[in-house]
Design an enzyme around this catalytic site. Structure first.
Site, PDB file in Angstrom:
ATOM      1  N   GLN A 108      -6.088   2.085  -6.430  1.00  0.00           N
ATOM      2  CA  GLN A 108      -7.376   1.488  -6.071  1.00  0.00           C
ATOM      3  C   GLN A 108      -8.546   2.437  -6.270  1.00  0.00           C
ATOM      4  O   GLN A 108      -9.628   2.031  -6.675  1.00  0.00           O
ATOM      5  CB  GLN A 108      -7.354   0.994  -4.627  1.00  0.00           C
ATOM      6  N   PHE A 109      -8.336   3.713  -5.957  1.00  0.00           N
ATOM      7  CA  PHE A 109      -9.330   4.754  -6.180  1.00  0.00           C
ATOM      8  C   PHE A 109      -8.591   6.009  -6.615  1.00  0.00           C
ATOM      9  O   PHE A 109      -7.439   6.231  -6.230  1.00  0.00           O
ATOM     10  CB  PHE A 109     -10.118   5.063  -4.896  1.00  0.00           C
ATOM     11  N   LEU A 156       0.868  -1.173   0.000  1.00  0.00           N
ATOM     12  CA  LEU A 156       0.000   0.000   0.000  1.00  0.00           C
ATOM     13  C   LEU A 156       0.913   1.234   0.000  1.00  0.00           C
ATOM     14  O   LEU A 156       1.215   1.804   1.046  1.00  0.00           O
ATOM     15  CB  LEU A 156      -0.914  -0.018   1.231  1.00  0.00           C
ATOM     16  N   PRO A 185      -0.501  10.823  -3.567  1.00  0.00           N
ATOM     17  CA  PRO A 185       0.897  10.613  -3.184  1.00  0.00           C
ATOM     18  C   PRO A 185       1.815  10.339  -4.371  1.00  0.00           C
ATOM     19  O   PRO A 185       3.027  10.553  -4.273  1.00  0.00           O
ATOM     20  CB  PRO A 185       0.834   9.389  -2.251  1.00  0.00           C
ATOM     21  N   GLU A 193       1.353   4.306  -2.804  1.00  0.00           N
ATOM     22  CA  GLU A 193       1.062   4.894  -4.105  1.00  0.00           C
ATOM     23  C   GLU A 193       2.261   5.639  -4.692  1.00  0.00           C
ATOM     24  O   GLU A 193       2.447   5.658  -5.908  1.00  0.00           O
ATOM     25  CB  GLU A 193      -0.131   5.841  -3.993  1.00  0.00           C
ATOM     26  N   HIS A 235     -13.007   8.076  -1.718  1.00  0.00           N
ATOM     27  CA  HIS A 235     -13.380   6.975  -2.603  1.00  0.00           C
ATOM     28  C   HIS A 235     -14.283   7.445  -3.743  1.00  0.00           C
ATOM     29  O   HIS A 235     -14.694   6.641  -4.562  1.00  0.00           O
ATOM     30  CB  HIS A 235     -14.106   5.881  -1.819  1.00  0.00           C
ATOM     31  N   ILE A 275      -4.567   8.620  -5.496  1.00  0.00           N
ATOM     32  CA  ILE A 275      -3.502   8.836  -6.480  1.00  0.00           C
ATOM     33  C   ILE A 275      -2.534   9.948  -6.070  1.00  0.00           C
ATOM     34  O   ILE A 275      -1.409  10.009  -6.544  1.00  0.00           O
ATOM     35  CB  ILE A 275      -4.122   9.157  -7.862  1.00  0.00           C
TER      36      ILE A 275
END
Length: 327
Positions: free
Chosen positions: A82-83, A58, A89, A60, A129, A87
């Site tokens: 994932q969402f 995990l 980071p 990004e 999300h 994004i």
């Protein structure tokens, strides 16, 4: 031929490119063993192995940076966030490196990376999300921003994005991941990037929308047809670079325009489209360009999303304002 959903169109395109091109590598959080949070990569690791479809921590920032390194060493990485809300980071690597390598090296290097992310509201998820911040990325030189709105366009545009020699942000509207099915042959034929799609022809007003917002926009066009108003509906698909020529061709017929997007209003892509229309097609306009958008707030939680997202009634109000001008 089996009819597939939009998310299955993504899966089909990824599988096709993994088979066709040994340089293609898919990676991200839970994309391997779990098949992705929305199952867009389901079964790919089992078919192509852990070297080609790889789970990551995990992290990004790491995902974005490793994708740049892979791309400049000759691979074709497809990196999943994932969402869209996760994004950020990775922005330093995307904005400072992926998009600048071609210019920085005067064309000696390119960065053929695809960054994928589910985006937008409508699934009643918590904060981070339900982001729809595509305008941030359309502002960045050197980055294509692509949004499919149907299973066939998801398949064809993702093929084209993976084969493109420069970085692409591929945003997948999760609200319509499984909203409709369509027969999509696994032909390997890409759809053109940088080209808008005219989904419905009309002569009275031009409606522009992308992603999940097209669903309500097309419904409004059908309702208008019952009133004798023929709306032309355009899906830009590639948000950057924008195919303004198809929009101007439409305005030559209609003279009126409504832009619909679920992103916040201020500084949204609708403003850029309206500005370009004003610059290049002002003399064609019979009324000011109307925008029907999300609000200038953070996406609210759960059921309040329904009040935030543009619905048919709000789109119709925008259409009426354009059609009735000047009052």
């Amino acid at each position: 031929m089996t009819a597939i959903t939009l998310v299955e169109g993504v899966t089909q395109a990824l599988a096709h490119e993994l088979r066709r091109d040994p340089r293609v590598v898919v990676f991200g959080q839970d994309v391997g063993a779990n098949g992705g949070v929305f199952r867009a990569t389901e079964g790919l690791q089992k078919t192509f192995g852990e070297e080609r479809v790889r789970d990551t921590p995990l992290a990004e920032t790491m995902i974005a940076g490793i994708a740049v390194g892979m791309a400049v060493q000759g691979l074709r990485p497809v990196a999943e966030f994932q969402f869209m809300g996760f994004i950020y980071p990775g922005l330093d690597h995307i904005l400072s490196h992926a998009t600048r390598l071609r210019n920085r090296t005067r064309g000696r290097l390119s960065c053929p990376v695809v960054y994928r992310a589910p985006y937008g509201g409508g699934i009643h998820a918590p904060e981070h999300h339900s982001e729809s911040t595509e305008a941030i990325f359309t502002h960045v030189p050197g980055l294509r921003v692509v949004v499919p709105s149907s299973p066939a366009r998801a398949y064809g545009l993702l093929l084209a994005s993976i084969r493109d020699p420069d970085p692409v942000l591929f945003l997948e509207p999760k609200r319509i991941y499984r909203a409709a099915r369509q027969e999509v042959p696994d032909s390997g034929e890409p759809l053109p990037l940088d080209r808008a799609f005219v989904l419905r022809e009309g002569s009275d007003i031009t409606l522009i929308a992308w992603g999940a917002a097209l669903r309500e926009t097309l419904e409004v066009a059908e309702e208008l047809a019952g009133e004798g108003v023929e709306a032309e509906v355009i899906d830009p698909a590639t948000l950057k670079p924008l195919d303004i020529h198809t929009i101007i061709d439409s305005l030559e017929k209609t003279g009126r325009c409504v832009v619909v997007h679920e992103a916040a209003r201020f500084g949204g892509l609708g403003a850029e489209i309206a500005a370009q229309i004003g610059e290049y097609a002002f003399d064609l306009l019979k009324a000011p360009v109307q925008r029907v958008t999300g609000y200038d707030t953070v996406m609210p939680y759960y059921q309040l999303e329904n009040q935030y997202l543009p619905d048919q009634s709000r789109i119709l109000r925008g259409v009426r304002a354009a059609l009735e001008y000047p009052r």
